[in-house]
Enzyme design. Structure first.
Site, PDB file in Angstrom:
ATOM      1  N   ASP A   1       0.907  -4.012  -1.082  1.00 16.96           N
ATOM      2  CA  ASP A   1       1.840  -2.921  -0.835  1.00 16.96           C
ATOM      3  C   ASP A   1       1.863  -1.940  -1.996  1.00 16.96           C
ATOM      4  OD1 ASP A   1       2.846  -3.280   1.704  1.00 16.96           O
ATOM      5  OD2 ASP A   1       4.168  -4.909   1.037  1.00 16.96           O
TER       6      ASP A   1
ATOM      7  N   ASP B   1       4.387  -0.994  -3.509  1.00 20.36           N
ATOM      8  CA  ASP B   1       5.617  -1.139  -4.297  1.00 20.36           C
ATOM      9  C   ASP B   1       5.363  -1.958  -5.571  1.00 20.36           C
ATOM     10  OD1 ASP B   1       5.252  -3.674  -3.385  1.00 20.36           O
ATOM     11  OD2 ASP B   1       6.955  -3.655  -1.997  1.00 20.36           O
TER      12      ASP B   1
ATOM     13  N   GLU C   1      -1.745  -9.447   0.728  1.00 15.95           N
ATOM     14  CA  GLU C   1      -0.479  -9.959   0.221  1.00 15.95           C
ATOM     15  C   GLU C   1       0.422 -10.343   1.387  1.00 15.95           C
ATOM     16  OE1 GLU C   1       1.519  -6.699  -1.632  1.00 15.95           O
ATOM     17  OE2 GLU C   1       3.418  -7.757  -1.841  1.00 15.95           O
TER      18      GLU C   1
ATOM     19  N   ASP D   1       6.159  -5.054  -6.426  1.00 20.54           N
ATOM     20  CA  ASP D   1       5.596  -6.385  -6.200  1.00 20.54           C
ATOM     21  C   ASP D   1       4.103  -6.310  -5.905  1.00 20.54           C
ATOM     22  OD1 ASP D   1       7.839  -7.771  -6.679  1.00 20.54           O
ATOM     23  OD2 ASP D   1       8.259  -8.316  -4.574  1.00 20.54           O
TER      24      ASP D   1
END
Ligand code: 28G
Length: 646
Positions: A509, A511, A431, A513
C-alpha cells in the site's frame, strides 16, 4: 568603477585554439563528466568544490560555503588565496582566464592525475565553464575584488576590478548555472546530493568547515569534523550499538602514498566498507581495499595468537568473520591513480595495496597491543560470527533441501503461474491476505504468480541470517524465488540462474505500513539476494491513488499523485467527471487491481536500481535502526534509487 585589465587586442586570434578545446567538451560532455544525466550535472559541483578543497589541502582555505540559490544556480566560495589574476606572459591573459578557458590536457579528466600537495587545482574549472550557461568568478585578493564572466566556454566580460575587497577578505567565489541545452531536461541540483558530497569531504579533510546554504528550502547546515575518517566510520555506523566508544584511526605514509583508515565495531551483522582514492569514492574497491582486508585479518589473528586470546593455535578467523559488524573507511592519496573503467569505480595501483597493507598491519598491531580490552571485544565478536555462520549454514541447508522446482515443496500460500519460463514469469509479493486474494483473482495466471505475506516481515537487519531462516515469510520467499539465499558473511549460496521469475514485484500500500514493509523487503533482497537487484529483476508496483472517469467514457484513467489529479480535472474542463479515491490495495476488487496495478499494458512499475548501492548500503544500516525519523527519511530518499519503468 570597472577597469578592464587586458587590452582587447589580445582576444581574437589567441582565443580560437582555446574555444576549440572547450567546444570539444560541449560536443562530448560524457567524456569529461561521465554523462548528461543527474550524475554529470552534479559532477560540475564536485569539480568546483574540488578546487576549493585543493586550496584547503594546500593549507590556505579553512572554510567553503556552498549556496544553492532559489533559481537553481550554485555558488561556491572559499577563503583561500584567490585564483591568481596576474597576466601570464606566455598567454598574454590573466591566469584566471586561462584556468577557466584552457582545457588542461593530462589533467584529472584524462589520467586522473592528482597532485596531493596543491599546485594542480583549477583543472576542472574550464570543463565547468564549457558546460555552464554562465559562470561568474569573483576573486578577493590584494585588497581588491576582481570579476570575470563566462558563458558556455567564452569570456563574456573580461577580468576587471569591481571594487575593494571587504577588509581582510581573501578567496574565490564561483557562481554558475549548468547549461540546460547540454543536460537532460528538467535536471536541478538536489540538496541531498550536494549534502552527501559536503559531508563526505568534511570527513575526508579533517578540520575543514563546509557550510551549506539551501535557499530553496531555507536551511543552513555546517559540516565540520576534526576526527576525519575515524569519525566517518562512526557516522556510517550510526543507529548501531558500538562495541567500544572511540573509533580507531590508522594513519601513515609509504613513499608517495598516504593512507588514512577509520574503523569502528558494532553489534550488527553487517559490514560497512567504503574506500576512496584522492577523495574519489571507489565503489568497486581495488588494491587499497584488498591491502586493507589482508593486513587487517593478519594483524588481528597474529595478535590473538601472541596474546593467548586463541587457544587453538591453528584456528584462524576469516576476514569476513573479523569484519562482521565493522564499519571502515579507507582513504588514500596517490600521485598517479589508475582506475578501472570510466566510472573510476576500482583502483588498480599495486603500490596502493602495499602501502595500505603496511600501514594497517603496523598501526593496527600497535593499537591492539595498547588496547587489550578492545582487542578482546573485537576478537570475541568475530568468534561469535564464525559460530553463527556455521549455524546459518545448517539452517540454510534445511530450507534448501526442499527442492523448489517440485511444486509440492512450494509454499502453500503461493499461487504459482503456469509458465516455467523465468523470462516471462512474474512474482507479486503482496502485503496482506485480502490484497493477496484480489491479486489471485485478478492476475493472468499464465505468467503471474502471487505470494501474499501476512503482516510485517522480520527485520532481517536486526535478526541476522540464522534467525531469518526460521521465519515463515522469509522461507516462503526463498522457496518461491527458488535461487537459494546468499549473504555477505558467507560463500555465495544464491544462484541467480535458478531464479524462477525475472520480475519480482513488491506490491504494498501507499501508506506508512506499506512503506515499512517495502523497506523491510528491500533490505531483505539487498542483504540476501542482491544479484536480483543488480540484474534489475526487482520492481515496486505503483497502485494509483485516484481513478477519474470523464464524461460518457466507460474506462477510467488512473492517477498516481495529486499533481496528476489536478491536471486531469483541469483537462476535463466543462465536462462532468467522477473521481474515485483508492485507499489501499485491499479495497480494490480483483478486476480493479488487475486494471490499475497488474496489467502489463497499463501498470506503472518502479525498477529498483542499485547503482548507488555501495553508499546506499551504509545509509541503509542506519535507517533500519529503531528510530522512526531516519527510517521515514529513507523511505523518501529511496526514491532516488528507483527508476520509473513503465
Ligand atoms: C570557489 C570555488 C572554487 C581556488 C586557488 C588558488 C590558487 C590557484 C586556485 O592557483 C594556478 C598553478 C600552479 C600556482 C595558487 C593562488 C597559488 C597562489 C593560488 C577555487 C598557480 C592556480 N595563489 N583557489 N588556483 N596555480 N579556489 N574555488 O577555485 O602554480 S582555485
Amino acid at each position: 568603477m570597472s577597469t578592464d585589465l587586458t587590452a582587447n587586442a589580445t582576444y581574437d586570434a589567441s582565443n580560437i585554439k582555446v574555444l576549440k578545446g572547450l567546444e570539444g567538451v560541449r560536443h562530448r560532455p560524457a567524456m569529461y563528466i561521465g554523462g548528461t544525466q543527474s550524475d554529470g550535472y552534479h559532477h560540475l559541483f564536485k569539480e568546483i568544490l574540488d578546487n576549493s578543497v585543493d586550496e584547503a589541502l594546500a593549507g590556505y582555505a579553512t572554510e567553503i560555503v556552498t549556496t544553492l540559490q532559489k533559481d537553481g544556480s550554485l555558488t561556491v566560495e572559499d577563503n583561500g588565496r584567490g585564483v591568481p589574476v596576474d597576466v601570464m606572459s606566455s598567454e598574454g591573459k590573466p591566469a584566471i582566464e586561462v584556468i577557466y578557458t584552457v582545457l588542461h590536457a593530462g589533467g584529472k579528466f584524462e589520467e586522473g592525475a592528482y597532485k596531493v600537495s596543491g599546485g594542480l587545482h583549477g583543472v576542472g574549472a574550464s570543463v565547468v565553464n564549457a558546460l555552464a550557461e554562465y559562470t561568474v568568478v569573483d576573486v578577493f585578493r590584494d585588497g581588491k575584488q576582481y570579476r570575470i564572466e563566462f558563458s558556455r566556454g567564452n569570456v563574456t566580460k573580461p577580468l576587471s576590478v569591481v571594487g575593494n575587497a571587504p577588509k581582510g577578505k581573501q578567496g574565490t567565489k564561483v557562481h554558475f548555472m549548468p547549461d540546460p541545452t547540454i543536460f537532460d531536461e528538467g535536471l536541478r541540483f538536489e540538496s541531498s546530493k550536494l549534502r552527501l558530497r559536503l559531508r563526505e569531504v568534511s570527513y575526508l579533510v579533517a578540520g575543514l568547515r563546509l557550510v551549506f546554504k539551501d535557499e530553496i528550502h531555507e536551511k543552513e547546515e555546517v559540516f565540520f569534523d576534526k576526527g576525519g575518517v575515524a569519525s566517518f566510520a562512526k557516522f556510517l555506523a550510526e543507529g548501531e550499538e558500538l562495541l567500544y566508544e572511540k573509533p580507531i584511526l590508522l594513519q601513515g605514509d609509504v613513499d608517495t602514498v598516504s593512507v588514512d583508515v577509520g574503523l569502528v565495531h558494532t553489534k550488527s551483522y553487517n559490514t560497512g566498507l567504503v574506500t576512496y582514492a584522492n577523495m574519489i569514492p571507489t565503489g568497486n574497491g581495488g588494491t587499497h581495499l584488498s591491502g586493507f582486508k589482508t593486513a587487517y585479518t593478519r594483524a588481528i589473528n597474529a595478535y590473538a595468537k601472541k596474546s593467548g586470546l586463541v587457544k587453538d593455535k591453528d584456528l584462524e578467523l576469516t576476514g569476513d568473520d573479523l569484519l562482521e559488524g565493522a564499519s571502515c573507511v579507507v582513504s588514500i592519496k596517490i600521485p598517479q591513480p589508475q582506475f578501472e573503467g570510466q566510472t573510476k569505480g576500482k583502483l588498480l595501483n599495486p603500490e596502493a595495496g602495499t602501502a595500505v597493507s603496511k600501514v594497517v598491519y603496523e598501526k593496527l598491531s600497535e593499537y591492539l597491543e595498547e588496547n587489550p580490552r578492545v582487542s578482546k571485544i573485537i576478537y570475541d565478536k568475530a568468534q561469535r560470527a564464525a559460530q553463527a555462520k556455521e549455524a546459518a549454514r545448517n539452517a540454510r541447508l534445511l530450507v534448501q533441501r526442499a527442492n523448489p522446482l517440485e511444486s509440492d515443496d512450494l509454499p502453500g500460500k503461493l499461487a504459482d503461474c503456469q509458465s516455467e519460463n523465468p523470462a516471462e514469469a512474474e512474482l507479486f509479493i503482496v502485503e496482506g491476505d485480502s490484497a493477496g486474494g484480489s491479486a489471485k483473482g485478478g492476475r493472468d495466471r499464465k505468467f503471474q504468480a502471487i505470494l501474499p505475506l501476512r503482516g510485517k516481515i522480520l527485520n532481517v537487519e536486526k535478526a541476522g541470517l540464522s534467525k531469518a531462516l526460521k521465519n515463515a515469510e522469509v522461507r516462503a520467499m526463498v522457496a518461491a524465488i527458488g535461487a537459494g539465499i546468499g549473504g555477505t558473511q558467507d560463500e555465495a549460496h544464491f544462484n541467480i540462474e535458478d531464479l524462477r521469475y525475472h520480475k519480482i514485484i513488491i506490491m504494498t500500500d501507499a501508506d506508512v505500513d506499506g512503506s515499512h514493509i517495502r523497506t523491510l523487503l528491500l533490505t531483505f533482497f539487498y542483504r540476501y539476494m542482491r544479484p536480483i537487484i543488480e540484474q534489475g529483476y526487482l520492481y515496486i508496483a505503483q497502485p494509483p491513488l485516484y481513478g477519474i472517469r470523464v464524461g460518457k467514457s466507460k474506462s477510467s484513467e488512473y492517477l498516481f499523485n495529486e499533481e496528476a489529479l489536478k491536471k486531469a480535472t483541469a483537462a476535463a474542463g466543462e465536462r462532468s467527471y467522477e473521481i474515485q479515491r483508492f485507499k489501499g490495495l485491499g479495497e480494490m476488487n480483483a478486476d480493479q487491481l488487475w486494471e490499475t496495478t497488474m496489467d502489463p499494458t497499463k501498470r506503472v512499475l518502479k525498477k529498483v536500481d542499485m547503482r548507488d548501492a555501495s553508499y546506499a548500503a551504509q545509509i541503509f544500516d542506519e535507517l533500519m535502526g529503531q528510530d522512526v525519523q531516519p527510517r521515514r527519511e529513507f523511505i523518501e530518499e529511496n526514491a532516488r534509487y528507483a527508476q520509473l519503468d513503465v
